[in-house]
Design an enzyme around this catalytic site. Sequence first.
Site, mmCIF file in Angstrom:
data_model
loop_
_atom_site.group_PDB
_atom_site.id
_atom_site.type_symbol
_atom_site.label_atom_id
_atom_site.label_comp_id
_atom_site.label_asym_id
_atom_site.label_seq_id
_atom_site.Cartn_x
_atom_site.Cartn_y
_atom_site.Cartn_z
ATOM 1 N N HIS A 73 0.748 -1.204 0.039
ATOM 2 C CA HIS A 73 -0.052 -0.006 0.024
ATOM 3 C C HIS A 73 0.669 1.280 0.057
ATOM 4 O O HIS A 73 0.433 2.416 -0.380
ATOM 5 C CB HIS A 73 -1.080 -0.061 1.040
ATOM 6 C CG HIS A 73 -0.467 0.402 2.489
ATOM 7 N ND1 HIS A 73 -0.080 -0.365 3.525
ATOM 8 C CD2 HIS A 73 -0.155 1.801 3.081
ATOM 9 C CE1 HIS A 73 0.394 0.168 4.455
ATOM 10 N NE2 HIS A 73 0.229 1.664 4.351
ATOM 11 N N ASP A 121 -0.323 -7.359 1.638
ATOM 12 C CA ASP A 121 0.266 -6.314 1.769
ATOM 13 C C ASP A 121 1.767 -6.195 1.841
ATOM 14 O O ASP A 121 2.501 -5.981 2.766
ATOM 15 C CB ASP A 121 -0.471 -5.296 2.776
ATOM 16 C CG ASP A 121 -0.033 -3.850 2.838
ATOM 17 O OD1 ASP A 121 0.512 -3.504 1.856
ATOM 18 O OD2 ASP A 121 -0.617 -3.215 3.608
ATOM 19 N N SER A 216 4.162 2.567 8.223
ATOM 20 C CA SER A 216 3.691 1.515 7.202
ATOM 21 C C SER A 216 4.832 1.105 6.537
ATOM 22 O O SER A 216 5.731 2.010 6.094
ATOM 23 C CB SER A 216 2.575 1.974 6.273
ATOM 24 O OG SER A 216 1.417 2.264 6.915
#
EC number: 3.4.21.71
Length: 269
Positions: A73, A121, A216
Amino acid sequence: MIRTLLLSTLVAGALSCGVSTYAPDMSRMLGGEEARPNSWPWQVSLQYSSNGQWYHTCGGSLIANSWVLTAAHCISSSGIYRVMLGQHNLYVAESGSLAVSVSKIVVHKDWNSDQVSKGNDIALLKLANPVSLTDKIQLACLPPAGTILPNNYPCYVTGWGRLQTNGALPDDLKQGQLLVVDYATCSSSGWWGSTVKTNMICAGGDGVICTCNGDSGGPLNCQASDGRWEVHGIGSLTSVLGCNYYYKPSIFTRVSNYNDWINSVIANN
């Protein structure tokens, strides 16, 4: 076959991986504090180019001399990226740090940005030039395939993400301890429920320490019995209720579910 086996050894179980010249300061772990400089030497800053400037967007982990592991992502198909290695303060020129362009991006084929809760992911970034390992730049270990950490196993998240919901981005690398929350607990009602899948790891949920925007793609670092640090998770999800929310632990992609994919991508690229 020989090449694949060799890569598996070099990436997933490298003899020189998971060891830091500057040992992490464990006394700083509980409260989410500034990391000791260069104590997580596989941590990278993934940066994108905009109007001639570079901006931090996500973390990542150096797992081979030419490859960085991050979250799918974090990647935009139109983005131009580089990684910063050996860096502590993102806004200061530091001796021993290195900026390297990303020459190829491989996103997991089953990643779907419209169905984030399905997982997968994960992405690999090939660097334009292989990097030499130094006291400030080292490889992360990957966990053995299929490894499932027990409930309350202590791991450590690192990154340059926001210190709290809508908070400021730090200059220096931060670290904090997160305890693993097992799948049975994390997938129960009142926690994350059906959002959590078995290809994920939950950690945290105490309302104090968690990942946040900017973390992230970065590593969930967990220490093996031999003292080496393994990257068991890739920062993936936090709650829409906020970054530090009770019973909503940070969600990570479970790396041990993807060893074969990682080795295959590196072998074929």
